[in-house]
Design an enzyme around this catalytic site. Structure first.
Site, PDB file in Angstrom:
ATOM      1  N   ASP A  18       0.836  -1.208   0.000  1.00 40.72           N
ATOM      2  CA  ASP A  18       0.000   0.000   0.000  1.00 40.72           C
ATOM      3  C   ASP A  18       0.870   1.257   0.000  1.00 40.72           C
ATOM      4  O   ASP A  18       2.021   1.232   0.441  1.00 40.72           O
ATOM      5  CB  ASP A  18      -0.922  -0.034   1.233  1.00 40.72           C
ATOM      6  N   ASN A  64       1.441   3.497  -2.742  1.00 43.43           N
ATOM      7  CA  ASN A  64       2.073   3.957  -3.995  1.00 43.43           C
ATOM      8  C   ASN A  64       1.632   5.374  -4.360  1.00 43.43           C
ATOM      9  O   ASN A  64       2.448   6.211  -4.741  1.00 43.43           O
ATOM     10  CB  ASN A  64       1.681   3.042  -5.163  1.00 43.43           C
ATOM     11  N   GLY A  65       0.324   5.606  -4.285  1.00 39.93           N
ATOM     12  CA  GLY A  65      -0.226   6.890  -4.705  1.00 39.93           C
ATOM     13  C   GLY A  65       0.269   8.034  -3.832  1.00 39.93           C
ATOM     14  O   GLY A  65       0.736   9.066  -4.331  1.00 39.93           O
ATOM     15  N   ARG A  66       0.205   7.838  -2.524  1.00 33.78           N
ATOM     16  CA  ARG A  66       0.650   8.895  -1.599  1.00 33.78           C
ATOM     17  C   ARG A  66       2.144   9.146  -1.740  1.00 33.78           C
ATOM     18  O   ARG A  66       2.605  10.277  -1.665  1.00 33.78           O
ATOM     19  CB  ARG A  66       0.320   8.494  -0.148  1.00 33.78           C
ATOM     20  N   TRP A  67       2.899   8.083  -1.952  1.00 32.61           N
ATOM     21  CA  TRP A  67       4.359   8.221  -2.132  1.00 32.61           C
ATOM     22  C   TRP A  67       4.658   9.131  -3.324  1.00 32.61           C
ATOM     23  O   TRP A  67       5.503  10.019  -3.251  1.00 32.61           O
ATOM     24  CB  TRP A  67       4.973   6.828  -2.353  1.00 32.61           C
ATOM     25  N   HIS A 110       2.900   3.712  -8.871  1.00 30.15           N
ATOM     26  CA  HIS A 110       2.668   2.308  -9.248  1.00 30.15           C
ATOM     27  C   HIS A 110       3.874   1.743 -10.007  1.00 30.15           C
ATOM     28  O   HIS A 110       4.244   0.590  -9.825  1.00 30.15           O
ATOM     29  CB  HIS A 110       1.392   2.177 -10.076  1.00 30.15           C
ATOM     30  N   THR A 139     -10.245  -6.666  -5.866  1.00 27.16           N
ATOM     31  CA  THR A 139     -11.541  -6.641  -6.560  1.00 27.16           C
ATOM     32  C   THR A 139     -12.241  -5.298  -6.323  1.00 27.16           C
ATOM     33  O   THR A 139     -13.173  -4.955  -7.047  1.00 27.16           O
ATOM     34  CB  THR A 139     -12.461  -7.791  -6.078  1.00 27.16           C
ATOM     35  N   GLU A 140     -11.794  -4.537  -5.318  1.00 24.24           N
ATOM     36  CA  GLU A 140     -12.385  -3.217  -5.036  1.00 24.24           C
ATOM     37  C   GLU A 140     -11.663  -2.090  -5.773  1.00 24.24           C
ATOM     38  O   GLU A 140     -12.175  -0.975  -5.858  1.00 24.24           O
ATOM     39  CB  GLU A 140     -12.349  -2.931  -3.524  1.00 24.24           C
ATOM     40  N   ARG A 167     -11.387   2.934  -8.877  1.00 21.70           N
ATOM     41  CA  ARG A 167     -10.485   4.070  -9.123  1.00 21.70           C
ATOM     42  C   ARG A 167     -10.698   4.652 -10.517  1.00 21.70           C
ATOM     43  O   ARG A 167     -11.437   4.092 -11.319  1.00 21.70           O
ATOM     44  CB  ARG A 167      -9.048   3.600  -8.929  1.00 21.70           C
ATOM     45  N   LEU A 185      11.903 -19.538  -5.216  1.00 23.83           N
ATOM     46  CA  LEU A 185      10.860 -18.695  -4.603  1.00 23.83           C
ATOM     47  C   LEU A 185       9.554 -18.774  -5.382  1.00 23.83           C
ATOM     48  O   LEU A 185       9.541 -18.641  -6.610  1.00 23.83           O
ATOM     49  CB  LEU A 185      11.343 -17.238  -4.579  1.00 23.83           C
ATOM     50  N   ARG A 206       1.748  -4.952   6.176  1.00 26.12           N
ATOM     51  CA  ARG A 206       1.094  -3.919   5.365  1.00 26.12           C
ATOM     52  C   ARG A 206       1.933  -2.654   5.446  1.00 26.12           C
ATOM     53  O   ARG A 206       2.286  -2.206   6.542  1.00 26.12           O
ATOM     54  CB  ARG A 206      -0.332  -3.627   5.852  1.00 26.12           C
TER      55      ARG A 206
HETATM   56  C1  IPE Z   1      -5.246  -2.746  -0.678  1.00 30.20           C
HETATM   57  O1  IPE Z   1      -4.949  -1.393  -0.740  1.00 30.20           O
HETATM   58  C2  IPE Z   1      -5.132  -3.366  -2.028  1.00 30.20           C
HETATM   59  C3  IPE Z   1      -3.769  -3.440  -2.578  1.00 30.20           C
HETATM   60  C4  IPE Z   1      -2.662  -3.100  -1.976  1.00 30.20           C
HETATM   61  C5  IPE Z   1      -3.675  -3.965  -3.904  1.00 30.20           C
HETATM   62  P1  IPE Z   1      -6.095  -0.281  -0.909  1.00 30.20           P
HETATM   63  O2  IPE Z   1      -5.385   1.024  -0.949  1.00 30.20           O
HETATM   64  O3  IPE Z   1      -6.967  -0.629  -2.033  1.00 30.20           O
HETATM   65  O4  IPE Z   1      -6.917  -0.467   0.453  1.00 30.20           O
HETATM   66  P2  IPE Z   1      -7.863   0.529   1.219  1.00 30.20           P
HETATM   67  O5  IPE Z   1      -8.831   1.070   0.223  1.00 30.20           O
HETATM   68  O6  IPE Z   1      -6.994   1.608   1.775  1.00 30.20           O
HETATM   69  O7  IPE Z   1      -8.482  -0.315   2.279  1.00 30.20           O
HETATM   70  C1  IPE Z   2      -1.288   0.369  -3.473  1.00 26.30           C
HETATM   71  O1  IPE Z   2      -1.083   1.740  -3.402  1.00 26.30           O
HETATM   72  C2  IPE Z   2      -1.491  -0.132  -4.882  1.00 26.30           C
HETATM   73  C3  IPE Z   2      -2.890  -0.458  -5.217  1.00 26.30           C
HETATM   74  C4  IPE Z   2      -3.867  -0.535  -4.364  1.00 26.30           C
HETATM   75  C5  IPE Z   2      -3.192  -0.712  -6.608  1.00 26.30           C
HETATM   76  P1  IPE Z   2      -2.286   2.770  -3.451  1.00 26.30           P
HETATM   77  O2  IPE Z   2      -2.564   3.087  -4.882  1.00 26.30           O
HETATM   78  O3  IPE Z   2      -3.431   2.263  -2.667  1.00 26.30           O
HETATM   79  O4  IPE Z   2      -1.656   4.039  -2.764  1.00 26.30           O
HETATM   80  P2  IPE Z   2      -2.354   4.968  -1.689  1.00 26.30           P
HETATM   81  O5  IPE Z   2      -2.789   4.063  -0.568  1.00 26.30           O
HETATM   82  O6  IPE Z   2      -3.518   5.625  -2.373  1.00 26.30           O
HETATM   83  O7  IPE Z   2      -1.281   5.916  -1.293  1.00 26.30           O
HETATM   84 MG    MG Z   3      -3.997   2.407  -0.723  1.00 23.90          MG
END
Ligand code: IPE
Ligand code: IPE
Ligand code: MG
Length: 234
Positions: A12, A14-17, A29, A58-59, A63, A123, A179
């Site tokens: 988790d 990637n986006g905020r980073w 990503h 699946t959720e 986006r 692995l 996580r």
């Molecule tokens: C969980 O992260 C799914 C993956 C890392 C692929 P999300 O960013 O989708 O989870 P929530 O929405 O914060 O619970």
């Molecule tokens: C995890 O990083 C990757 C996926 C869920 C696809 P996020 O994209 O959820 O990054 P944040 O949590 O928004 O920073």
């Molecule tokens: Mg996330």
């Protein structure tokens, strides 16, 4: 040393980073996918046999179209860069999730990665793509019900038997779930498989999750007293 055969990671942040550096979420990503290689090598060096990574849930279809399309194209970029190295290192790729619902090209790339590495014994690099644990359990239940209907299974099924219907069939249970990025939730990941896993939540975003941070997680895991419902060893 406490055995640690199977590590699962919710990758988790990637986006905020990316946004913290003024970059688009997609840049996170890309950096995150490169970090999969780094952490897979680290896992293999640490003697971990199964590394199961949450790449797309699946959720995550909720986006923006732009973000989803970018993520769907990443496996092709990723395997073009690293597949040969993974094969040389003996890694076996397993993809978990409902692959039929992915764009055809994405599905093909993932299927090829599995096919090309299926005889490897190093692995197990498991990538969860369009994966949701509730869906996985539901599909398993339906499959079992069908087997009962067809006389291929009966009601004597136990937990070990049910596990054969899950996408993780044949894998050992998760020993450690990590996580990244500070969130303390499971987000529909491996609900059955983490029944007795140790849980660790680290503040680093996934692209900043280095082998050193990973090593620290393993060191922390070594201090845990896993009792599995029994009594503390004294
Ligand atoms: C969980 O992260 C799914 C993956 C890392 C692929 P999300 O960013 O989708 O989870 P929530 O929405 O914060 O619970
Ligand atoms: C995890 O990083 C990757 C996926 C869920 C696809 P996020 O994209 O959820 O990054 P944040 O949590 O928004 O920073
Ligand atoms: Mg996330």
């Amino acid at each position: 040393m406490k055995e640690c055969r199977h590590v699962a990671i919710i990758m988790d942040g990637n986006g905020r980073w990316a946004q913290a550096q003024g970059l688009p979420r997609t840049a996170g990503h890309l950096a995150g996918s490169d970090n999969v290689r780094t952490i897979a090598i680290a896992a293999s060096d640490l003697g971990i046999q199964y590394l199961t990574l949450y790449a797309f849930s699946t959720e995550n279809w909720k986006r923006s179209e732009n973000e989803v399309n970018y993520i769907m194209k990443l496996p092709a970029v990723f395997f073009k860069k690293y597949m040969q190295e993974f094969l040389d290192r003996g890694y076996r790729m397993n993809i978990l999730g409902e692959l039929d619902e992915l764009p055809k090209a994405t599905h093909r790339v993932l299927q090829d990665a599995m096919d090309e590495s299926k005889n490897n014994t190093g692995l197990n690099l498991n990538i969860c793509m369009n994966y949701g644990s509730q869906r996985e359990i539901l599909l398993a239940a339906k499959h079992y019900a069908k087997d009962v209907q067809e006389g291929k299974a009966d009601l004597s099924l136990d937990e070990k038997g049910f596990e054969k219907y899950l996408m993780t069939a044949g894998f050992p249970p998760v020993d450690l779930l990590i996580r990244t990025s500070g969130e303390q939730r499971i987000s529909n990941y491996l609900l059955w498989q983490i029944a007795y896993a140790e849980l660790e939540f680290v503040p680093e975003a996934w692209p900043a999750f280095t082998p050193e941070v990973f090593q620290k997680c393993i060191t922390e895991y070594q201090t845990r007293d896993r009792r599995f419902g029994g009594v503390k060893n004294v």
